[in-house]
Design a protein around this motif. Structure first.
Motif, short mmCIF file in Angstrom:
data_model
loop_
_atom_site.label_atom_id
_atom_site.label_comp_id
_atom_site.label_asym_id
_atom_site.label_seq_id
_atom_site.Cartn_x
_atom_site.Cartn_y
_atom_site.Cartn_z
N LYS A 5 0.85 -1.19 0.00
CA LYS A 5 0.00 0.00 0.00
C LYS A 5 0.88 1.24 0.00
O LYS A 5 1.84 1.32 0.76
CB LYS A 5 -0.90 0.02 1.23
CG LYS A 5 -1.79 -1.20 1.35
CD LYS A 5 -2.85 -1.23 0.29
CE LYS A 5 -3.77 -2.41 0.50
NZ LYS A 5 -4.14 -3.09 -0.68
N PRO A 6 0.56 2.21 -0.84
CA PRO A 6 1.35 3.45 -0.83
C PRO A 6 0.97 4.33 0.36
O PRO A 6 -0.17 4.29 0.83
CB PRO A 6 0.95 4.12 -2.15
CG PRO A 6 -0.44 3.63 -2.42
CD PRO A 6 -0.48 2.23 -1.87
N LYS A 11 1.44 8.81 -2.65
CA LYS A 11 0.35 9.25 -3.52
C LYS A 11 0.54 10.71 -3.94
O LYS A 11 0.31 11.07 -5.10
CB LYS A 11 -1.00 9.09 -2.82
CG LYS A 11 -1.40 7.65 -2.59
CD LYS A 11 -2.70 7.58 -1.82
CE LYS A 11 -3.10 6.17 -1.47
NZ LYS A 11 -4.35 6.12 -0.71
N ASN A 32 -3.63 0.99 -4.87
CA ASN A 32 -2.62 1.87 -5.41
C ASN A 32 -3.29 2.85 -6.38
O ASN A 32 -4.51 3.00 -6.34
CB ASN A 32 -1.52 1.05 -6.10
CG ASN A 32 -0.67 0.30 -5.10
OD1 ASN A 32 0.21 0.85 -4.49
ND2 ASN A 32 -0.98 -0.99 -4.89
#
Length: 121
Positions: A5-6, A11, A32
């Motif tokens: 997960k970013p 982001k 993502n």
């Protein structure tokens, strides 16, 4: 296969290197983000990694730069995409130039046509 997960910073960086173009659409993908033009993805975020879709010559050029590499899960990287070097986080202008090249490569492709969904019985 685990999908990273970013972070919010990942982001934010991804969005900051995208061209300011009204035809660019950012969509969530498996937790993502993906950047699309006419339904075709030209850049993506996979955890902290930004990947771009380039023509063969540009992809070879990018793959020759230290820190670049396959994009996507290690078990099954996305064909045609290359990750930008993580060190370019401190050089967003350089990263943005490669994302712009990806947009230029993908823009002329025919728009993706949405497949009709099968009706459930």
């Amino acid at each position: 296969m685990e999908i990273p997960k970013p972070s919010e910073a990942d982001k934010e960086f991804f969005r900051s290197v995208l061209p300011d173009d009204p035809s660019v659409e950012v969509k969530p993908m498996f937790g993502n983000l993906g950047a699309f033009v006419h339904g075709n993805m030209f850049a993506g975020l996979f955890g902290p990694a930004v990947g771009v879709r380039l023509d063969d010559a540009a992809r070879e050029e990018l793959e020759g730069i230290d820190g670049s590499g396959p994009f996507g899960p290690a078990e099954r990287p996305m064909g045609g995409y290359t990750s930008l070097p993580g060190a370019w986080r401190t050089s967003p202008d350089v990263a943005a130039q490669w994302v712009e090249r990806a947009l230029a490569h993908v823009s002329p492709m025919p728009p993706k046509v949405k497949k009709a969904t099968a009706r459930r019985k």
